[in-house]
Design an enzyme around this catalytic site. Structure first.
Site, PDB file in Angstrom:
ATOM      1  N   CYS A   1       8.246   0.854   7.294  1.00 48.74           N
ATOM      2  CA  CYS A   1       7.148   1.663   7.820  1.00 48.74           C
ATOM      3  C   CYS A   1       6.958   1.351   9.310  1.00 48.74           C
ATOM      4  O   CYS A   1       7.805   1.685  10.116  1.00 48.74           O
ATOM      5  CB  CYS A   1       5.882   1.427   6.996  1.00 48.74           C
ATOM      6  SG  CYS A   1       4.641   2.728   7.168  1.00 48.74           S
TER       7      CYS A   1
ATOM      8  N   HIS B   1       7.893   1.821   1.080  1.00 48.03           N
ATOM      9  CA  HIS B   1       7.535   0.407   0.960  1.00 48.03           C
ATOM     10  C   HIS B   1       8.148  -0.229  -0.291  1.00 48.03           C
ATOM     11  O   HIS B   1       7.518  -0.235  -1.360  1.00 48.03           O
ATOM     12  CB  HIS B   1       6.021   0.255   0.890  1.00 48.03           C
ATOM     13  CG  HIS B   1       5.314   0.532   2.174  1.00 48.03           C
ATOM     14  ND1 HIS B   1       4.969  -0.464   3.060  1.00 48.03           N
ATOM     15  CD2 HIS B   1       4.880   1.690   2.726  1.00 48.03           C
ATOM     16  CE1 HIS B   1       4.353   0.064   4.105  1.00 48.03           C
ATOM     17  NE2 HIS B   1       4.279   1.377   3.928  1.00 48.03           N
TER      18      HIS B   1
ATOM     19  N   GLU C   1       8.368  -3.311  -0.965  1.00 48.58           N
ATOM     20  CA  GLU C   1       7.556  -4.472  -1.365  1.00 48.58           C
ATOM     21  C   GLU C   1       6.388  -4.076  -2.253  1.00 48.58           C
ATOM     22  O   GLU C   1       5.762  -4.938  -2.887  1.00 48.58           O
ATOM     23  CB  GLU C   1       7.059  -5.228  -0.120  1.00 48.58           C
ATOM     24  CG  GLU C   1       5.890  -4.615   0.610  1.00 48.58           C
ATOM     25  CD  GLU C   1       6.248  -3.445   1.520  1.00 48.58           C
ATOM     26  OE1 GLU C   1       5.351  -2.943   2.224  1.00 48.58           O
ATOM     27  OE2 GLU C   1       7.437  -3.014   1.524  1.00 48.58           O
TER      28      GLU C   1
END
EC number: 6.3.5.3
Length: 227
Positions: free
Chosen positions: A86, A195, A197
């Site tokens: 990002c 994302h 994660e």
């Protein structure tokens, strides 16, 4: 394996990244403040999402001048893994490690949802545990995730197989060629808007992102064996 999670003023996905590495992946991770000047002892660098320096001027434009960035450039030049997610992707384009730019979403709104991604290139250190053309689901959360590059750059990305992830079925932000993530020519620097994660546990919606981090570890272990 030891990961560095770079923290800038305005980072807000640094904790998510640290949790993914320590708790879900089971590897070492430490924060590195933007004012530091060394990455000694680390095996991979992670540039997390957020709003570095409040996104003033444009996303990633001020982070480019942080004290740690010359060391990130040197780190990448050694061939070690660098992942920008990002805002981290935006920073990687600003410092020239990746081509192109991230501009405002075509609908001019912030987008926050889980999207399907197609793994276009499963032969990188970041995607070794995915299958080519596999469709995975990973969250996005951005207002300026619209990847743009000129025709010459796009052709080069395609010819060099540098496009790693594309949005599947629906392009949420207007990115050229549905691009969601790209690598540098050497293949050790990945920038992506989604994302991973945030996709490391079933309890929060799925684990499709975990394999990206596992792929990094697998590639690192193979390198240690062959060293």
């Amino acid at each position: 394996m030891k990961f560095a999670v770079i923290q800038f003023p305005g980072s807000n996905c640094d904790l998510d990244m640290l949790h993914a590495i320590r708790d879900s992946l089971g590897e070492e991770a430490e924060y590195v403040w933007h004012a530091e000047t060394s990455l000694e002892g680390f095996d991979a660098v992670l540039l997390p999402g957020g709003f570095s320096y409040g996104d003033y001027l444009r996303t990633g434009a001020i982070a480019k001048f942080s004290s740690i960035m010359p060391e990130v450039l040197r780190f990448a030049e050694t061939g070690k893994p660098v992942l920008g997610v990002c805002n981290g992707f935006q920073i990687l384009t600003e410092i020239g490690l990746l081509p192109g730019a991230l501009i405002r979403n075509n609908n001019l709104h912030f987008i926050c949802k889980t999207v399907p991604l197609r793994v276009v290139n499963g032969n990188t250190i970041f995607t070794g545990l995915y299958e080519d053309n596999e469709v995975i689901h990973v969250p996005v959360a951005h207002g300026e995730g619209n990847y743009y590059c000129d025709d010459e750059t796009l052709l080069k990305l395609k010819e060099n197989n540098q496009i790693v992830f594309t949005y599947d079925s629906v392009n949420p932000n207007g990115s050229r060629a549905d691009i969601a993530g790209i690598v540098n020519e050497r293949g050790n620097v990945l920038g992506m808007m989604p994302h991973p994660e945030r996709a490391v546990e079933d309890i929060i919606g799925g684990t499709d992102g975990l394999r990206l981090f596992q792929s990094i570890v697998q590639a690192w272990k193979e390198e240690q064996v062959n060293a």
